[in-house]
Design an enzyme around this catalytic site. Structure first.
Site, short mmCIF file in Angstrom:
data_model
loop_
_atom_site.label_atom_id
_atom_site.label_comp_id
_atom_site.label_asym_id
_atom_site.label_seq_id
_atom_site.Cartn_x
_atom_site.Cartn_y
_atom_site.Cartn_z
N ASP A 134 -2.19 6.76 -3.51
CA ASP A 134 -1.09 6.10 -2.81
C ASP A 134 -0.43 5.00 -3.65
OD1 ASP A 134 -3.10 4.19 -2.65
OD2 ASP A 134 -2.36 3.42 -0.73
N SER A 162 0.81 -1.23 0.00
CA SER A 162 0.00 0.00 0.00
C SER A 162 0.84 1.27 0.00
CB SER A 162 -0.97 -0.04 1.18
OG SER A 162 -1.88 1.01 1.08
N HIS A 163 0.68 2.09 1.03
CA HIS A 163 1.34 3.40 1.06
C HIS A 163 2.72 3.33 1.71
CE1 HIS A 163 -1.23 2.52 4.44
NE2 HIS A 163 -0.33 3.14 5.18
N LYS A 174 -11.26 0.20 -1.36
CA LYS A 174 -11.38 1.64 -1.56
C LYS A 174 -10.70 1.98 -2.87
CE LYS A 174 -7.68 2.07 1.83
NZ LYS A 174 -7.63 1.67 3.24
N ASP A 195 -0.64 1.76 -4.06
CA ASP A 195 -1.42 0.77 -4.80
C ASP A 195 -2.75 1.33 -5.32
OD1 ASP A 195 -2.40 0.99 -2.21
OD2 ASP A 195 -3.24 -1.03 -2.24
N ASP A 238 -5.45 2.81 -3.82
CA ASP A 238 -6.75 2.76 -3.16
C ASP A 238 -7.05 4.00 -2.31
OD1 ASP A 238 -4.97 2.05 -1.21
OD2 ASP A 238 -6.01 0.21 -0.59
N ARG A 239 -6.02 4.78 -1.97
CA ARG A 239 -6.27 5.99 -1.17
C ARG A 239 -6.32 7.23 -2.07
NH1 ARG A 239 -2.99 5.84 4.57
NH2 ARG A 239 -3.84 3.85 5.28
C1 G1P Z 1 -4.81 2.65 9.17
C2 G1P Z 1 -5.99 3.60 9.02
C3 G1P Z 1 -7.24 2.80 8.69
C4 G1P Z 1 -7.01 1.98 7.42
C5 G1P Z 1 -5.77 1.12 7.60
C6 G1P Z 1 -5.42 0.37 6.33
O1 G1P Z 1 -5.03 1.74 10.21
O2 G1P Z 1 -6.18 4.36 10.20
O3 G1P Z 1 -8.32 3.68 8.53
O4 G1P Z 1 -8.11 1.17 7.16
O5 G1P Z 1 -4.65 1.94 7.96
O6 G1P Z 1 -5.20 1.22 5.24
P1 G1P Z 1 -4.50 1.94 11.74
O7 G1P Z 1 -3.01 2.08 11.67
O8 G1P Z 1 -5.13 3.18 12.27
O9 G1P Z 1 -4.95 0.71 12.48
ZN ZN Z 2 -3.22 1.58 -0.38
#
Ligand code: G1P
Ligand code: ZN
Length: 543
Positions: A277, A113-114, A376, A279, A281-282
């Site tokens: 981001d 992901s990010h 997302k 991948d 999705d954000r």
């Molecule tokens: C974080 C974000 C949450 C998101 C997740 C995965 O998780 O706050 O909204 O779904 O990354 O992208 P957290 O580190 O708060 O558990």
């Molecule tokens: Zn992502």
């Protein structure tokens, strides 16, 4: 070519979460590491025999090599077909779409992901279900159990598939279908949005900047924004996915997407800005001179979605994660549709979408999506904004102002205290949790506490109960703060403090966000004592 059965042994710690297994790239590149995990996936889902899968990733370092290994293993495990994006590229939402479109048996997404990418950064592998969504806990638990029981894996001994050539190739009896990673996704977007109107918007001189952050959305944004919608070439920046994301941290928020923020707040800002981001999705959206918080974005999208063809019939409901501001709730109320408050994490939305109870969902952490896929979707959110802008012919600033005047404004900010000692973070949470029953009625800094609890969620579809999802302290008048521990951090414990203050308006709708939230910030410190207990001067990250 032959199929080999390679003896192996369990490797510690291959426990996937709902965002899959994420580790340092070098760990994934270690002996048998990727192979063990992939075999565990196939074993956990009842084998791969005769099945069809989707495969792709965000292009980060090791993506291409991992894809070849996964393909050879799928063939040796008897899979019938794997649909793979050219260059082993697929954004997470595009992978979700291909899984659904082709009615496959699921898919494997290679992404962290990010998180930054590169030989010294992160890699990840995640399995998505036939509905296109991330594997639920029962399945990730089964995968984990298999990683602990593994004794061998299967792999074909053969040369690499040419993943740069869009064509059908074979490994043994398995077809490898190399497809354009963008075209089906772009077609889906055309089915949801009014591309004619959006094209006219750009033709009329509307200017936009999309920062792909050297990550996977580059080719998607170029094809859709520049080629299909006619935005001037150069609208998309950092458009080529790079194995290390060009050293950038591909997380679309004001801190990491600072180049975009600077431009949008500067003298020659375009009309609209967005970023996505690693991948895809954000998303983050920004107007000229105005940042749109993800919570506000969800509310505005919910209020205006009917302006886009795909949502003309209206929304079935809106869902938001608990720490996301209540701005969307007021819209749902006005529309007379269902409104769901779920624990943090995209997985809780899947049931609501599958059951047809919600159409839009969102999280304060820059995640927005709808029932068009089961992830997302960053670019989707940007396109829905564009469609709304094309219909309303107003600026982002005007749309937000009108929205706040009508629904009131939920000032919102998240303060992260990162990498705290675990015991200290748990101590802070525990101390507050112990006092919850005594708090209602108490006045702090002139704010009266209306309710205090530890959020628990009963899934309205399957009845499952999730407890301990975050401490909520609500004040009279619709303001509140929420405290929870991050579930995704890798170092120590991270406390996330979510601050929200509701102003019904019209006075006080234009205050600076942190200033508007100061009473909540003070009340939090009195009640939770994060700074006092941690010795920190303030949060590490403010979004
Ligand atoms: C974080 C974000 C949450 C998101 C997740 C995965 O998780 O706050 O909204 O779904 O990354 O992208 P957290 O580190 O708060 O558990
Ligand atoms: Zn992502």
């Amino acid at each position: 070519m032959q199929f080999l059965t390679i003896p192996t042994q369990p490797i510690e710690g291959q426990k996937p979460g709902t965002s899959g297994l994420r580790k340092k790239t070098k760990v994934f590149m270690g002996r048998h590491y990727l192979e063990n995990f992939v075999q565990a996936i196939f074993d956990a889902i009842g084998g791969a025999e005769g099945k069809t899968f989707v495969l792709g990733g965000d292009g980060r370092y090791f993506n291409d090599r991992a894809a070849q290994v996964i393909l050879r293993m799928a063939a040796a495990n008897g899979a019938k077909k794997v649909i793979v994006g050219k260059g082993a590229i697929l954004s997470t939402p595009a992978a979700s779409h291909l899984i659904r479109l082709n009615r496959t048996d699921g898919g494997i997404i290679m992404s962290a992901s990010h998180n930054p990418g590169g030989p010294d950064e992160d890699f990840g592998v995640k399995f998505n279900m036939p509905n296109g969504g991330p594997a639920p806990e029962a399945v990730t638990d089964a995968i984990f159990a298999q990683t602990k029981a593994i004794s061998h894996y299967r792999i074909a001994e053969t040369t690499d598939v040419d993943l740069m050539k869009i064509s059908d190739q074979t490994i043994g009896n398995m077809t490898v279908c190399v497809v354009d990673p963008v075209s089906d996704y772009a077609t889906l977007m055309e089915s949801l949005f009014d591309f004619t109107k959006m094209r006219a918007l750009f033709a009329g001189g509307f200017r936009m900047r999309f920062d792909a952050m050297c990550a996977v959305t580059g080719p998607y944004a170029k094809e859709i924004l520049e080629n299909r919608l006619g935005a001037p070439s150069g609208t998309v920046t950092h458009a080529t996915p790079l194995p290390d994301f060009g050293g950038m941290h591909p997380d679309p928020n004001p801190t990491w997407a600072h180049e975009l923020m600077d431009e949008m707040m500067g003298p020659d800002a375009p009309d609209f800005g967005a970023a996505s981001d690693g991948d895809g999705d954000r998303n983050m959206v920004v107007g000229r001179g105005i940042y749109v918080s993800p919570s506000d974005s969800l509310a505005v999208l919910a209020a205006n979605a009917h302006l886009a063809p795909g949502y003309r019939a209206g929304l079935k409901g809106v869902a938001r994660s608990m720490p996301t501001s209540a701005a969307a709730d007021r819209v749902a109320e006005a529309l007379g549709i269902g409104c769901y408050e779920t624990p943090t994490g995209w997985k809780f939305f899947g049931n609501l979408l599958d059951a047809g109870r919600a159409t839009l969902c969102g999280e304060e952490s820059f995640g927005t999506g709808s029932d068009h896929v089961r992830e997302k979707d960053g670019l989707w959110a940007v396109l829905l904004w564009l469609n709304i802008l094309a219909e309303r012919k107003e600026t982002v600033q005007e749309i937000l102002s009108t929205h706040w005047r009508k629904f009131g404004r939920n000032y919102y900010s998240r303060h992260d205290y990162e990498a705290l000692p675990v015991a200290q973070a748990e101590g802070i949470m525990g101390a507050l949790r112990a006092r919850l029953a005594d708090l209602p009625g108490l006045a702090v800094e002139g704010l009266k506490i209306a309710s205090a609890d530890d959020f628990a969620y009963k899934d309205p579809v399957d009845g499952s109960l999730s407890k301990g999802q975050g401490i909520r302290i609500a004040f009279d008048g619709g303001s509140r703060f929420v405290l929870r521990l991050s579930g995704t951090g890798t170092e120590g414990a991270t406390i996330r403090l979510y601050l929200e203050r509701f102003v019904a308006g019209p006075e006080g709708l234009d205050t600076e966000v942190q200033a508007a939230l100061q009473p909540m910030i003070d009340a939090t410190e009195i009640l939770a004592g994060i700074k006092a207990a941690s010795g920190r001067m303030g949060p590490d990250v403010v979004t």
